[in-house]
Design a protein around this motif. Structure first.
Motif, PDB file in Angstrom:
ATOM      1  N   SER A   1       0.827  -1.201   0.000  1.00 17.14           N
ATOM      2  CA  SER A   1       0.000   0.000   0.000  1.00 17.14           C
ATOM      3  C   SER A   1       0.866   1.257   0.000  1.00 17.14           C
ATOM      4  O   SER A   1       1.947   1.287   0.589  1.00 17.14           O
ATOM      5  CB  SER A   1      -0.908  -0.008   1.243  1.00 17.14           C
ATOM      6  OG  SER A   1      -1.697   1.159   1.274  1.00 17.14           O
TER       7      SER A   1
ATOM      8  N   THR B   1      -0.221   4.420   8.300  1.00 18.72           N
ATOM      9  CA  THR B   1      -0.142   5.103   9.584  1.00 18.72           C
ATOM     10  C   THR B   1       1.328   5.162   9.955  1.00 18.72           C
ATOM     11  O   THR B   1       2.095   4.264   9.609  1.00 18.72           O
ATOM     12  CB  THR B   1      -0.952   4.318  10.644  1.00 18.72           C
ATOM     13  OG1 THR B   1      -2.316   4.266  10.212  1.00 18.72           O
ATOM     14  CG2 THR B   1      -0.869   4.964  12.011  1.00 18.72           C
TER      15      THR B   1
ATOM     16  N   ARG C   1      -5.820   3.473  17.557  1.00 20.46           N
ATOM     17  CA  ARG C   1      -5.452   2.310  18.372  1.00 20.46           C
ATOM     18  C   ARG C   1      -4.053   2.475  18.956  1.00 20.46           C
ATOM     19  O   ARG C   1      -3.805   2.139  20.114  1.00 20.46           O
ATOM     20  CB  ARG C   1      -5.520   1.022  17.554  1.00 20.46           C
ATOM     21  CG  ARG C   1      -6.950   0.513  17.384  1.00 20.46           C
ATOM     22  CD  ARG C   1      -6.923  -0.836  16.754  1.00 20.46           C
ATOM     23  NE  ARG C   1      -7.279  -0.646  15.350  1.00 20.46           N
ATOM     24  CZ  ARG C   1      -7.236  -1.577  14.432  1.00 20.46           C
ATOM     25  NH1 ARG C   1      -6.825  -2.782  14.727  1.00 20.46           N
ATOM     26  NH2 ARG C   1      -7.601  -1.325  13.207  1.00 20.46           N
TER      27      ARG C   1
ATOM     28  N   SER D   1      -0.699   0.337   5.167  1.00 19.86           N
ATOM     29  CA  SER D   1      -2.022  -0.263   5.272  1.00 19.86           C
ATOM     30  C   SER D   1      -3.058   0.821   5.000  1.00 19.86           C
ATOM     31  O   SER D   1      -2.896   1.961   5.441  1.00 19.86           O
ATOM     32  CB  SER D   1      -2.231  -0.827   6.679  1.00 19.86           C
ATOM     33  OG  SER D   1      -3.564  -1.197   6.876  1.00 19.86           O
ATOM     34  N   SER D   2      -4.131   0.459   4.324  1.00 22.80           N
ATOM     35  CA  SER D   2      -5.202   1.427   4.086  1.00 22.80           C
ATOM     36  C   SER D   2      -6.113   1.578   5.306  1.00 22.80           C
ATOM     37  O   SER D   2      -6.952   2.460   5.348  1.00 22.80           O
ATOM     38  CB  SER D   2      -6.019   1.019   2.855  1.00 22.80           C
ATOM     39  OG  SER D   2      -6.560  -0.274   3.061  1.00 22.80           O
ATOM     40  N   GLU D   3      -5.918   0.739   6.311  1.00 25.93           N
ATOM     41  CA  GLU D   3      -6.717   0.819   7.532  1.00 25.93           C
ATOM     42  C   GLU D   3      -6.171   1.922   8.440  1.00 25.93           C
ATOM     43  O   GLU D   3      -4.975   2.048   8.637  1.00 25.93           O
ATOM     44  CB  GLU D   3      -6.667  -0.525   8.272  1.00 25.93           C
ATOM     45  CG  GLU D   3      -7.524  -0.565   9.520  1.00 25.93           C
ATOM     46  CD  GLU D   3      -7.443  -1.887  10.253  1.00 25.93           C
ATOM     47  OE1 GLU D   3      -8.036  -1.967  11.330  1.00 25.93           O
ATOM     48  OE2 GLU D   3      -6.772  -2.825   9.764  1.00 25.93           O
ATOM     49  N   ARG D   4      -7.068   2.726   9.003  1.00 23.08           N
ATOM     50  CA  ARG D   4      -6.662   3.787   9.928  1.00 23.08           C
ATOM     51  C   ARG D   4      -6.322   3.152  11.278  1.00 23.08           C
ATOM     52  O   ARG D   4      -7.185   2.622  11.954  1.00 23.08           O
ATOM     53  CB  ARG D   4      -7.778   4.812  10.096  1.00 23.08           C
ATOM     54  CG  ARG D   4      -7.386   5.982  10.986  1.00 23.08           C
ATOM     55  CD  ARG D   4      -8.511   6.990  11.131  1.00 23.08           C
ATOM     56  NE  ARG D   4      -8.809   7.664   9.889  1.00 23.08           N
ATOM     57  CZ  ARG D   4      -8.190   8.769   9.457  1.00 23.08           C
ATOM     58  NH1 ARG D   4      -7.238   9.304  10.196  1.00 23.08           N
ATOM     59  NH2 ARG D   4      -8.522   9.331   8.321  1.00 23.08           N
ATOM     60  N   LEU D   5      -5.058   3.213  11.669  1.00 18.42           N
ATOM     61  CA  LEU D   5      -4.577   2.569  12.896  1.00 18.42           C
ATOM     62  C   LEU D   5      -4.155   3.567  13.966  1.00 18.42           C
ATOM     63  O   LEU D   5      -3.864   3.165  15.100  1.00 18.42           O
ATOM     64  CB  LEU D   5      -3.395   1.649  12.570  1.00 18.42           C
ATOM     65  CG  LEU D   5      -3.684   0.534  11.562  1.00 18.42           C
ATOM     66  CD1 LEU D   5      -2.392  -0.117  11.121  1.00 18.42           C
ATOM     67  CD2 LEU D   5      -4.643  -0.474  12.156  1.00 18.42           C
TER      68      LEU D   5
ATOM     69  N   SER E   1      -1.578   9.637  10.111  1.00 12.35           N
ATOM     70  CA  SER E   1      -1.897   8.738   9.011  1.00 12.35           C
ATOM     71  C   SER E   1      -1.930   9.519   7.706  1.00 12.35           C
ATOM     72  O   SER E   1      -2.099  10.728   7.703  1.00 12.35           O
ATOM     73  CB  SER E   1      -3.242   8.033   9.248  1.00 12.35           C
ATOM     74  OG  SER E   1      -4.280   8.979   9.320  1.00 12.35           O
TER      75      SER E   1
ATOM     76  N   CYS F   1      -1.814  -3.448  18.576  1.00  5.47           N
ATOM     77  CA  CYS F   1      -2.727  -2.519  17.918  1.00  5.47           C
ATOM     78  C   CYS F   1      -3.354  -3.012  16.609  1.00  5.47           C
ATOM     79  O   CYS F   1      -4.267  -2.389  16.105  1.00  5.47           O
ATOM     80  CB  CYS F   1      -2.004  -1.209  17.656  1.00  5.47           C
ATOM     81  SG  CYS F   1      -1.492  -0.421  19.204  1.00  5.47           S
ATOM     82  N   PHE F   2      -2.821  -4.079  16.016  1.00  6.53           N
ATOM     83  CA  PHE F   2      -3.456  -4.560  14.766  1.00  6.53           C
ATOM     84  C   PHE F   2      -3.165  -6.013  14.542  1.00  6.53           C
ATOM     85  O   PHE F   2      -2.518  -6.661  15.284  1.00  6.53           O
ATOM     86  CB  PHE F   2      -3.042  -3.721  13.547  1.00  6.53           C
ATOM     87  CG  PHE F   2      -1.567  -3.505  13.370  1.00  6.53           C
ATOM     88  CD1 PHE F   2      -0.959  -2.401  13.953  1.00  6.53           C
ATOM     89  CD2 PHE F   2      -0.787  -4.366  12.632  1.00  6.53           C
ATOM     90  CE1 PHE F   2       0.402  -2.193  13.778  1.00  6.53           C
ATOM     91  CE2 PHE F   2       0.566  -4.163  12.455  1.00  6.53           C
ATOM     92  CZ  PHE F   2       1.142  -3.058  13.031  1.00  6.53           C
TER      93      PHE F   2
ATOM     94  N   LEU G   1      -3.760   8.319   4.252  1.00  9.45           N
ATOM     95  CA  LEU G   1      -4.509   7.163   3.762  1.00  9.45           C
ATOM     96  C   LEU G   1      -4.874   7.210   2.284  1.00  9.45           C
ATOM     97  O   LEU G   1      -5.748   6.475   1.836  1.00  9.45           O
ATOM     98  CB  LEU G   1      -5.765   6.982   4.627  1.00  9.45           C
ATOM     99  CG  LEU G   1      -5.443   6.694   6.098  1.00  9.45           C
ATOM    100  CD1 LEU G   1      -6.702   6.627   6.929  1.00  9.45           C
ATOM    101  CD2 LEU G   1      -4.639   5.411   6.235  1.00  9.45           C
TER     102      LEU G   1
END
Length: 189
Positions: A13, A17, A138, A131-135, A53, A188-189, A55
């Motif tokens: 990606s 974050t 967390r 990663s496209s996920e917002r972390l 982040s 956290c993930f 994204l």
């Protein structure tokens, strides 16, 4: 123990974050733009952590461009020492492509920009999660629960996340930071 100055994990990606470790070499009193109506905030010498982040998969809000922007100072001020290494390592890991520098220089926008623009502040470590996920929330919640982390000012660095603080003071040594990647990865993930 040698700590890598830049650590990149995750898939291919271009979004992600990130966590910056910022070393402040002088006690500083600073306004973070319009944060809390320009309130002056005292920052002691030491290490700070900023969690953010980026994204987007392309453009100025991609991970590599955001990180290079953070390592750039405004006007004719010299960039953070780590910037050249970042550009080389990002190219090698295919994180970003082409000229990653801000196209029209850097204007101070986010709260952390005001700290990073100081000559006495230097980015010393970067931890980037592709990663496209917002972390970031967390990670920040985990950091806020750590006894070696202090909140400088509630809400600082997190204008877009009410009730959160993304710029924190770190009272720990290099060993803490060295284990950070593994600990955060497991927590956290």
């Amino acid at each position: 123990m040698k700590i890598p100055s830049i650590r990149i994990i995750g898939d291919d990606s271009q979004a992600g974050t990130y966590v910056l470790r910022i070393r402040l070499k002088e006690n500083t009193t600073l306004q973070f733009g319009r944060f809390k109506k320009g309130k002056l905030i005292s920052l002691p010498v030491g290490d700070y952590i900023y969690v953010g982040s980026a994204l987007s998969e392309k453009g100025s809000t991609s991970l590599a461009r955001r990180l290079i922007r953070h390592a750039t100072r405004s006007s004719n001020k010299p960039p953070h020492t780590l910037r050249e290494k970042m550009m080389r390592q990002f190219a090698e890991s295919r994180l970003g492509s082409g000229n990653l520098l801000p196209k029209q220089g850097k204007t101070l926008h986010w709260n952390v920009d005001f700290l990073l623009d100081q000559q006495s502040a230097e980015i010393v470590n970067i931890f980037a999660i592709r990663s496209s996920e917002r972390l970031e929330n967390r990670i920040v919640k985990w950091l806020e629960g750590n006894p070696q982390i202090d909140i400088i000012e509630p809400g600082l660095g997190a204008n877009d996340v009410p009730g959160s603080t993304h710029l924190l003071y770190l009272r720990a040594d290099d060993m803490w930071w060295a284990s950070f990647v593994e600990t955060v990865g497991n927590t956290c993930f």
